[in-house]
Scaffold this motif. Sequence first.
Motif, short mmCIF file in Angstrom:
data_model
loop_
_atom_site.label_atom_id
_atom_site.label_comp_id
_atom_site.label_asym_id
_atom_site.label_seq_id
_atom_site.Cartn_x
_atom_site.Cartn_y
_atom_site.Cartn_z
N ARG A 46 -4.61 3.72 -0.12
CA ARG A 46 -5.19 3.31 -1.31
C ARG A 46 -4.98 4.82 -2.21
N ALA A 88 -1.73 5.60 -3.55
CA ALA A 88 -1.29 4.86 -4.78
C ALA A 88 -2.31 5.24 -6.08
N ASP A 97 -0.45 8.25 -7.32
CA ASP A 97 0.63 8.08 -8.00
C ASP A 97 0.64 7.30 -9.28
N ALA A 140 -0.82 4.13 -9.61
CA ALA A 140 -1.20 2.61 -9.65
C ALA A 140 -2.45 2.24 -10.09
N GLY A 141 -2.52 1.24 -11.15
CA GLY A 141 -3.77 0.95 -11.39
C GLY A 141 -4.45 -0.19 -10.32
N TRP A 187 -4.53 -3.52 -10.74
CA TRP A 187 -3.78 -4.52 -10.61
C TRP A 187 -2.52 -4.43 -9.67
N MET A 188 -2.03 -3.27 -9.90
CA MET A 188 -0.75 -3.08 -9.33
C MET A 188 -1.18 -2.67 -7.72
N ALA A 189 -2.32 -2.05 -7.46
CA ALA A 189 -2.55 -1.69 -6.30
C ALA A 189 -3.15 -3.08 -5.21
N ARG A 233 -1.70 -5.92 -5.97
CA ARG A 233 -0.65 -6.75 -5.93
C ARG A 233 0.36 -6.15 -4.89
N TYR A 234 0.55 -4.79 -5.08
CA TYR A 234 1.65 -4.39 -4.09
C TYR A 234 1.22 -3.44 -2.78
N ILE A 235 -0.18 -3.57 -2.68
CA ILE A 235 -0.84 -2.60 -1.49
C ILE A 235 -1.80 -3.84 -0.89
#
Length: 305
Positions: A206, A209, A212, A214-215, A217-219, A221-223
Amino acid sequence: MAHRAASSPVLGQAARPATRAPRQPRVGFEGRMMTPGLILLAALSIVPFLALIAMSFSRVRLLGGVALDVVGLTNWVRFFTDADMWMSWLRTIVYFVLTVGLEMVLGIGIALCLYRVLRGRNILLGLLLLPMFAAPSIVGLLGRYLTDSTFGLYAWVLRSLGYGGDILGSPATAFAAVVLMDVWEWTPLIALITLAGLSSVPQSVREAAAVDGAGGWMALRYIIFPAISNVLLVALLIRRWTPSATSTSSGSPPEAGPPTRPRSSLSGCTRRRSASSTSATPRRSAWRCWPSRSSSPAPSSGCWT
């Protein structure tokens, strides 16, 4: 030369037949210890299943003991042609989708909120799990009292908002009430399972991410969601087998509405007292019963004081 070749240990080993390793038993010690329990579980699962199959081709009578009268495919024909049966299936599917869907959405949201809380998380989690610790019958009775049209709290709130009907008096409102009771009881379970899955996500992933760019929502959704997908599947399977516990114990199933009088083999009974019932020595009262006018023969019954 030939003698030297014959006495060579390497050639001697090559000439010897390879010895086979001893076979391992297919069922080890652990398997033999588990066999009685597995047989018992299989019997408890298979025997009722076979009994249900036999009952589906029979007419079951419970008076004087269990008796099965073979009727062939009559029950199956009625199953596929009865409109009430299909409506019950449709109502059950809608009930399952609403309860499990709301519980998954609310449970995941509550778990994400609790995961961000650092102080007082255990206290909040304990308060959240209180509905889950109550028995389904208690939850059903509590829901009936809260939705009672005379003294129920929820009924009073709805009356103040402009709704003056009986919550459990119509099919639509009774369906919604039972769905909300089930969601209130079992959403904490989904939140607890999801919170356990969130605790297993590595913090380093986390943080990487976040570095890098990642906001939230992106964290998510993808993590987070890929990391806890198996945990969410377990929670979904657990709730798959108990979506109607509250509706069964609350006394108000999803098709609930105004209560109806069950059919009986007797259409009525009257009590007749003797003329001297007010004397010092009371006499035994008498009952008079008359059978119903239904076409099916009624079992033997009677009335007495």
